[in-house]
Design an enzyme around this catalytic site. Structure first.
Site, mmCIF file in Angstrom:
data_model
loop_
_atom_site.group_PDB
_atom_site.id
_atom_site.type_symbol
_atom_site.label_atom_id
_atom_site.label_comp_id
_atom_site.label_asym_id
_atom_site.label_seq_id
_atom_site.Cartn_x
_atom_site.Cartn_y
_atom_site.Cartn_z
ATOM 1 N N ASP A 1 0.897 -1.008 0.128
ATOM 2 C CA ASP A 1 -0.141 -0.159 0.156
ATOM 3 C C ASP A 1 0.578 1.428 -0.108
ATOM 4 O O ASP A 1 1.852 1.027 0.210
ATOM 5 C CB ASP A 1 -0.481 -0.062 1.018
ATOM 6 C CG ASP A 1 -1.529 1.392 1.654
ATOM 7 O OD1 ASP A 1 -1.868 1.832 0.624
ATOM 8 O OD2 ASP A 1 -1.524 2.029 2.635
ATOM 9 N N ASP B 1 -0.408 4.952 0.670
ATOM 10 C CA ASP B 1 0.126 6.466 2.797
ATOM 11 C C ASP B 1 0.037 5.293 3.519
ATOM 12 O O ASP B 1 -1.023 4.912 3.746
ATOM 13 C CB ASP B 1 -1.694 7.207 1.869
ATOM 14 C CG ASP B 1 -1.870 7.881 0.682
ATOM 15 O OD1 ASP B 1 -0.389 8.163 0.372
ATOM 16 O OD2 ASP B 1 -2.920 7.170 0.213
ATOM 17 N N GLY C 1 -7.471 3.601 3.452
ATOM 18 C CA GLY C 1 -7.473 2.642 2.171
ATOM 19 C C GLY C 1 -8.881 3.063 1.405
ATOM 20 O O GLY C 1 -9.328 2.704 0.601
ATOM 21 N N ARG D 1 -11.735 9.090 -2.360
ATOM 22 C CA ARG D 1 -11.467 10.011 -1.686
ATOM 23 C C ARG D 1 -13.319 10.386 -1.626
ATOM 24 O O ARG D 1 -13.750 11.113 -0.197
ATOM 25 C CB ARG D 1 -11.403 10.954 -2.783
ATOM 26 C CG ARG D 1 -11.296 12.570 -1.848
ATOM 27 C CD ARG D 1 -11.056 13.702 -3.016
ATOM 28 N NE ARG D 1 -9.365 12.850 -4.021
ATOM 29 C CZ ARG D 1 -9.404 13.823 -5.019
ATOM 30 N NH1 ARG D 1 -9.761 14.089 -5.967
ATOM 31 N NH2 ARG D 1 -7.894 12.577 -5.799
ATOM 32 N N SER E 1 -5.366 5.456 -3.999
ATOM 33 C CA SER E 1 -5.009 7.318 -4.193
ATOM 34 C C SER E 1 -5.256 7.105 -5.914
ATOM 35 O O SER E 1 -3.993 6.834 -6.481
ATOM 36 C CB SER E 1 -4.326 7.535 -3.735
ATOM 37 O OG SER E 1 -3.594 8.756 -3.691
ATOM 38 N N ASN F 1 -3.819 9.819 -6.417
ATOM 39 C CA ASN F 1 -2.185 10.349 -6.697
ATOM 40 C C ASN F 1 -0.449 9.757 -6.609
ATOM 41 O O ASN F 1 0.245 10.131 -6.291
ATOM 42 C CB ASN F 1 -2.420 11.766 -5.580
ATOM 43 C CG ASN F 1 -3.463 12.665 -5.253
ATOM 44 O OD1 ASN F 1 -2.992 13.680 -6.480
ATOM 45 N ND2 ASN F 1 -3.922 12.916 -4.670
ATOM 46 N N ASP G 1 -1.437 -0.497 5.423
ATOM 47 C CA ASP G 1 -1.814 0.135 6.955
ATOM 48 C C ASP G 1 -3.184 -0.167 7.348
ATOM 49 O O ASP G 1 -3.847 0.835 8.396
ATOM 50 C CB ASP G 1 -1.538 0.969 6.967
ATOM 51 C CG ASP G 1 -1.724 2.162 6.315
ATOM 52 O OD1 ASP G 1 -2.157 1.562 5.352
ATOM 53 O OD2 ASP G 1 -1.711 3.293 7.307
HETATM 54 C C1 G6P Z 1 -5.794 6.375 -0.041
HETATM 55 C C2 G6P Z 1 -5.662 6.501 0.794
HETATM 56 C C3 G6P Z 1 -6.828 7.373 0.954
HETATM 57 C C4 G6P Z 1 -7.432 8.594 0.438
HETATM 58 C C5 G6P Z 1 -7.286 7.200 -0.792
HETATM 59 C C6 G6P Z 1 -7.495 7.903 -1.801
HETATM 60 O O1 G6P Z 1 -6.005 4.612 0.198
HETATM 61 O O2 G6P Z 1 -5.895 6.238 2.318
HETATM 62 O O3 G6P Z 1 -6.820 7.668 3.089
HETATM 63 O O4 G6P Z 1 -8.658 8.701 1.185
HETATM 64 O O5 G6P Z 1 -6.119 6.829 -0.610
HETATM 65 O O6 G6P Z 1 -6.471 8.771 -2.224
HETATM 66 P P1 G6P Z 1 -7.233 9.940 -3.151
HETATM 67 O O7 G6P Z 1 -5.175 10.368 -3.533
HETATM 68 O O8 G6P Z 1 -7.132 9.523 -4.752
HETATM 69 O O9 G6P Z 1 -7.817 11.383 -2.865
HETATM 70 MG MG MG Z 2 -2.496 3.441 3.700
#
Ligand code: G6P
Ligand code: MG
Length: 217
Positions: free
Chosen positions: A9, A11, A46, A49, A116, A118, A170
């Site tokens: 994973d 983040d 995980g 958004r 994510s 990003n 995590d």
């Molecule tokens: C990861 C993080 C989440 C977040 C998701 C989407 O899974 O743990 O907290 O909401 O990514 O991320 P983004 O960068 O697309 O908003």
């Molecule tokens: Mg994570």
């Protein structure tokens, strides 16, 4: 069956960007008069958004029109991306970089499985995007963890059976996703429940010993 592929994973596992997600949501909630704390934040790990915002609203027993939700999601992402701008390769710990390099040296395939959108931007900032054999992220999935889609994408493109993949997470949502498709689920950090993970580690480098243990059995 021996483990061949390690799926990380992003983040909260590879880099501390989970903190930036937290701060961005905290600011949004403050402005909107919504309750937000560590316990709700753990549930957002995980999770995409949009689903994160829905969970926050549910927790606050509040409903918003789609147009307002879209506005808040854009604002949250802009806040988050502002923090990402300061990210450099110095934000990657030696423990993590050394472990990734050691895994490659030992012939393992390494991959990223994150919800994510990003992900690639972050991996580029950390200057490790080319290390990975495969990347699966929020841009190629339609359902976020605990749905296993993000991890199945990896086993498919690398042509590996799920039982030979080990996931490092995590988030309870990620552990559940891995287990649903019989991948080995390894938890790291305070938010993963001991009961649901197959193994729990303290540092990423512990993966090396764990693999020796699993693969020599
Ligand atoms: C990861 C993080 C989440 C977040 C998701 C989407 O899974 O743990 O907290 O909401 O990514 O991320 P983004 O960068 O697309 O908003
Ligand atoms: Mg994570």
């Amino acid at each position: 069956m021996k483990v061949k592929t390690i799926i990380f994973d992003l983040d909260g596992v590879i880099v501390h960007t989970d903190k930036f997600h937290y701060l961005a949501w905290e600011k949004i909630c403050e402005e909107e008069g919504l309750l937000f704390d560590e316990s709700i934040n753990h549930q957002l790990r995980g999770v995409s958004r949009r689903e994160s915002l829905d969970l926050i609203l549910k927790y606050n027993q509040k409903e918003l029109k789609d147009i307002k939700k879209d506005e808040l999601l854009e604002k949250k992402n802009n806040l988050y991306k502002e923090s990402l701008n300061h990210l450099t390769k110095n934000d990657l710990s030696n423990d993590i970089l050394d472990t990734l390099l050691e895994l490659k040296k030992r012939g393992y395939l390494i991959a990223i499985g994150s919800s994510s959108k990003n992900t690639k931007f972050i991996l580029e900032k950390l200057e490790i995007i080319n290390l990975f054999d495969a990347i699966s992220d929020g841009t190629n999935i339609s359902r976020s963890k605990p749905d296993p889609e993000v991890f199945l994408y990896i086993s498919n493109i690398l042509n590996q059976s799920n039982e030979t993949c080990l996931v490092v997470e995590d988030a309870n949502a990620g552990i559940e996703a891995a287990k649903r498709v019989k991948m080995i689920a390894v938890g790291i950090g305070d938010s993963v429940s001991e009961e649901i993970a197959d193994y729990k580690i303290k540092n990423i480098s512990n993966i090396i010993q764990l693999l020796e243990l699993i693969n020599n059995n």
